[in-house]
Design a protein around this motif. Sequence first.
Motif, PDB file in Angstrom:
ATOM      1  N   GLU B 248     -47.904  47.583  31.011  1.00 13.63           N
ATOM      2  CA  GLU B 248     -47.932  46.124  31.023  1.00 13.63           C
ATOM      3  C   GLU B 248     -48.234  45.598  29.632  1.00 13.63           C
ATOM      4  OE1 GLU B 248     -46.744  45.569  34.651  1.00 13.63           O
ATOM      5  OE2 GLU B 248     -47.909  43.837  33.945  1.00 13.63           O
ATOM      6  N   LEU B 249     -47.512  44.561  29.263  1.00 14.42           N
ATOM      7  CA  LEU B 249     -47.654  43.939  27.944  1.00 14.42           C
ATOM      8  C   LEU B 249     -48.359  42.586  28.080  1.00 14.42           C
ATOM      9  CD1 LEU B 249     -46.743  43.646  24.896  1.00 14.42           C
ATOM     10  CD2 LEU B 249     -44.651  42.609  25.799  1.00 14.42           C
ATOM     11  N   LEU B 250     -49.354  42.340  27.231  1.00 13.97           N
ATOM     12  CA  LEU B 250     -50.003  41.021  27.149  1.00 13.97           C
ATOM     13  C   LEU B 250     -50.009  40.604  25.688  1.00 13.97           C
ATOM     14  CD1 LEU B 250     -51.540  42.817  29.509  1.00 13.97           C
ATOM     15  CD2 LEU B 250     -53.004  40.796  29.644  1.00 13.97           C
ATOM     16  N   ASP B 251     -49.579  39.391  25.414  1.00 20.69           N
ATOM     17  CA  ASP B 251     -49.622  38.970  24.008  1.00 20.69           C
ATOM     18  C   ASP B 251     -51.033  38.506  23.635  1.00 20.69           C
ATOM     19  OD1 ASP B 251     -49.866  36.370  24.910  1.00 20.69           O
ATOM     20  OD2 ASP B 251     -48.122  35.596  23.830  1.00 20.69           O
ATOM     21  N   GLU B 252     -51.216  38.157  22.356  1.00 21.15           N
ATOM     22  CA  GLU B 252     -52.566  37.864  21.869  1.00 21.15           C
ATOM     23  C   GLU B 252     -53.155  36.611  22.536  1.00 21.15           C
ATOM     24  OE1 GLU B 252     -49.776  37.804  20.253  1.00 21.15           O
ATOM     25  OE2 GLU B 252     -49.527  35.777  19.438  1.00 21.15           O
ATOM     26  N   VAL B 253     -52.294  35.673  22.923  1.00 21.67           N
ATOM     27  CA  VAL B 253     -52.788  34.466  23.593  1.00 21.67           C
ATOM     28  C   VAL B 253     -53.291  34.833  24.994  1.00 21.67           C
ATOM     29  CG1 VAL B 253     -52.283  32.051  24.102  1.00 21.67           C
ATOM     30  CG2 VAL B 253     -50.922  33.254  22.367  1.00 21.67           C
ATOM     31  N   GLN B 254     -52.536  35.678  25.658  1.00 18.76           N
ATOM     32  CA  GLN B 254     -52.919  36.102  27.007  1.00 18.76           C
ATOM     33  C   GLN B 254     -54.214  36.914  26.979  1.00 18.76           C
ATOM     34  OE1 GLN B 254     -51.190  35.574  30.338  1.00 18.76           O
ATOM     35  NE2 GLN B 254     -53.385  35.936  30.491  1.00 18.76           N
ATOM     36  N   ILE B 255     -54.340  37.790  25.999  1.00 15.11           N
ATOM     37  CA  ILE B 255     -55.561  38.603  25.889  1.00 15.11           C
ATOM     38  C   ILE B 255     -56.771  37.692  25.634  1.00 15.11           C
ATOM     39  CG2 ILE B 255     -56.763  40.156  24.276  1.00 15.11           C
ATOM     40  CD1 ILE B 255     -55.178  41.743  26.178  1.00 15.11           C
ATOM     41  N   ASP B 256     -56.585  36.717  24.771  1.00 13.23           N
ATOM     42  CA  ASP B 256     -57.664  35.765  24.503  1.00 13.23           C
ATOM     43  C   ASP B 256     -58.063  35.050  25.798  1.00 13.23           C
ATOM     44  OD1 ASP B 256     -59.363  34.149  22.776  1.00 13.23           O
ATOM     45  OD2 ASP B 256     -57.940  32.529  23.160  1.00 13.23           O
ATOM     46  N   ALA B 257     -57.074  34.660  26.591  1.00 12.20           N
ATOM     47  CA  ALA B 257     -57.353  33.978  27.862  1.00 12.20           C
ATOM     48  C   ALA B 257     -58.124  34.893  28.803  1.00 12.20           C
ATOM     49  CB  ALA B 257     -56.035  33.536  28.504  1.00 12.20           C
ATOM     50  N   VAL B 258     -57.704  36.145  28.893  1.00  8.35           N
ATOM     51  CA  VAL B 258     -58.359  37.113  29.777  1.00  8.35           C
ATOM     52  C   VAL B 258     -59.802  37.340  29.330  1.00  8.35           C
ATOM     53  CG1 VAL B 258     -58.392  39.568  30.370  1.00  8.35           C
ATOM     54  CG2 VAL B 258     -56.263  38.264  30.580  1.00  8.35           C
ATOM     55  N   ASN B 259     -59.999  37.488  28.012  1.00 12.40           N
ATOM     56  CA  ASN B 259     -61.350  37.677  27.484  1.00 12.40           C
ATOM     57  C   ASN B 259     -62.274  36.535  27.888  1.00 12.40           C
ATOM     58  OD1 ASN B 259     -60.950  40.133  26.220  1.00 12.40           O
ATOM     59  ND2 ASN B 259     -60.433  39.228  24.225  1.00 12.40           N
ATOM     60  N   LYS B 260     -61.763  35.296  27.701  1.00 12.17           N
ATOM     61  CA  LYS B 260     -62.586  34.133  28.021  1.00 12.17           C
ATOM     62  C   LYS B 260     -62.858  34.040  29.519  1.00 12.17           C
ATOM     63  CE  LYS B 260     -61.174  31.284  24.080  1.00 12.17           C
ATOM     64  NZ  LYS B 260     -59.990  30.588  23.553  1.00 12.17           N
TER      65      LYS B 260
END
Lengths: 457, 457
Positions: B248-260
């Motif tokens: 599965e691929l997540l871009d940097e915006v998605q990763i930031d969202a998941v982190n938050k």
Amino acid sequence: MNIHAVLEELRPLLGDRLSTADAVREHHSKGEGYHPPARPDAVVFPTSTDEVAAIVSACARDKVPIVPYGAGSSLEGHVNALHGGITIDLSRMNTLLRVSAEDMDATVQAGVTHRQLNRHIEKLGVAFFVDPGADATLGGMASTRASGTAAVRYGTMREAVLGLRVVLPNGCVISTGGRARKSSSGYDLTHLFVGSEGTLGVITELTVRLHPLPEAVSAAVCSFATLEGAVRTVITTIQYGIPVARIELLDEVQIDAVNKYAKLDYPAMPTLFFEFHGTSERHVIEQAETAQSICTEHGGTSFQWATKPEDRARLWRARHDAYYATLALRPGSQGVTTDVCVPISRLADCVLETKRDLASSSLITTLVGHAGDGNFHLIYLVDPERPAELDEAKRLNDRMVKRAIEMGGTCSGEHGVGSGKMLFVELEHGDAVDVMRLIKRAIDPDNIMNPGKMIRV
Amino acid sequence: MNIHAVLEELRPLLGDRLSTADAVREHHSKGEGYHPPARPDAVVFPTSTDEVAAIVSACARDKVPIVPYGAGSSLEGHVNALHGGITIDLSRMNTLLRVSAEDMDATVQAGVTHRQLNRHIEKLGVAFFVDPGADATLGGMASTRASGTAAVRYGTMREAVLGLRVVLPNGCVISTGGRARKSSSGYDLTHLFVGSEGTLGVITELTVRLHPLPEAVSAAVCSFATLEGAVRTVITTIQYGIPVARIELLDEVQIDAVNKYAKLDYPAMPTLFFEFHGTSERHVIEQAETAQSICTEHGGTSFQWATKPEDRARLWRARHDAYYATLALRPGSQGVTTDVCVPISRLADCVLETKRDLASSSLITTLVGHAGDGNFHLIYLVDPERPAELDEAKRLNDRMVKRAIEMGGTCSGEHGVGSGKMLFVELEHGDAVDVMRLIKRAIDPDNIMNPGKMIRV
């Protein structure tokens, strides 16, 4: 129908690729099954989708029946021209149009055979794993939803076909499916045409899925004291989830035939042939060791490995020769091949009850099976001069098909329906056949596409 | 249509399982997509195929539109009752009818969800691997040909459904397919109904394929300096034939969202999540080591293993939360989700060109993808009060869909067409849509089944 008008229209387009010669019509009057031959009025040999479209358009106008023809290896009367008309022989449409090792797919004309495709793509490190015994064309294989020895791991034509180019009964050309590995866009026309046996249109091109050539391969043979032991080994192997690439069952009569035909010396006992594909030698050895221990539990009396390519080739040649080896048991006889498939948990019941039926028959019969799929074939050897023998084979087959359907199985695992199994389709699918008829009538309202096959319209 | 006559007929049969209450109609007026809601005149909650048949028969007589409804998690407006009529909510048909670990299949009513099925079968050592983000019903998943994170190895609903029970638009009940692993018997109606989005009938039962729970599992996460490096890692992994279970691929915006959202601390960089399934620990380690070396070649800056079940669960929870994590980036916003799928060789081009488009947009957008299938989603966050933002999202989506189709891909990898992508279906399939229309008209001549969806009749 006005066949003469159609032939006059097509002659300038096709020249000597339109034939009404007796020998050509005779050659196209039957497949390899037992069904009575029936000649078309003419045979055409198009080389492009546009030519097929022109042929179909001309036939549509005058309601001339059309029979698509690939390698002529049908076992269920698919290519017999029951209502005359024009047979479209696609064997000259044998160009590989595109191969992508990156995407593991290829687009080919319908007349390309599976061995031809594999010869071309092997050097790219990829393979096409649907391998019926005959070197059938991919168009014919798609039309009958064919499979073969590796379906247990790699699937059948149902899984292998990603998209099609089809000439519809009105002469229009459509493309179905696509190259994406999955899609939720629109009705799944690809799967509708796969297995439709030329009754909905003429497949002229296919995009098929390829697989990487395995990093490591090994094969093995194991003999069993009883047929039941062999079948239970298959069931357990599948239920353990061992990703076996091939697992083929031959009964003692079939092994005897193979031995005589190819001068081999396998013990004349029920036998399993295995092939394992893996991402590494270790992975293959793990699979084979597990399979070996399952064999031992079920009375396997030997487990011979074949890791060298030449040993594996000899082993699989023996398997692929099974049909011709059987015919050689009784020279001059006709083989009547059967083809049921049941859920794997019912395979032992189905095989053993069927063998009990055979015990009271005088026909020589061999059994060979893609057992990992729950699919097996009997080959009855009948004397073409003695109709009672064919009747006996049909009677036995009738019992076996009904047994398979009662067990949740199907009347045809991979050979298709043709003219031979139309009544069994009704038995198996019940009222769903009404929906098949609605579709047939909607797409082919004049019933010109391979009439007399698949379903009673 | 005479909705009142139909309701009067059905009331004695269904009692309080027929509702015309505003709240119930409102709840059934939309899925989770951005499409304008549209209420049905009534909602019914049948508990058996016979009841569905009675409901459909009544509607057929009076030409009342029917909308089948599962969990209401559609993203493309499938369940919005555009022409009113009766919504059939199948969520109370949630009985597991039969499970066979031996044959690795199960038969369930259409309202069973994928998580419900897995909870019941886990103890038998088998699993159902089609896992859309929502806990959708299997009937709904079949109707949209859904998939999820494990499709790269285990396939989508296209591969998972072996057979169906369907109530036709005339109220008749048919069974399609069967339990044999392969069949060449008759037209493939199962695949016709899978993905037909309720436009050809109501699926009331399904027989689905299960898989053995893997003997060994491990997972990993890897961050990449560039999105291109991450995508090229996926492509190489697939082309090597590594039988990865999830990638599965997540871009940097998605990763930031998941982190938050989940208080995690993944580096805010393009990231791949992997899962490996194998027949042994060794087999899993082999796969993971190969994947790790591919990551390193493409600029992967870390490769963290997660072998413990709780670590894997946390990792995949982060992935499954992606949609809600994105919504939380802009409270009060509406997510507009896209869903293209391209041949794997074109995935980098498609993703990177799409990201360039986004660079000139002011919308917050995350990217998450079932990258091993060539399938990825953007989620645009739009303010429901600002129509210009939805227009902007649609304009960007339009460009992306056309790009995907030009690359040999599809307008929908797994979400379906609904009312949202009907024009894209025509763009993608061309004249083949005429054949879809012929089939629709033949099976549903009065266009009562989910009208206004999938194709323009």
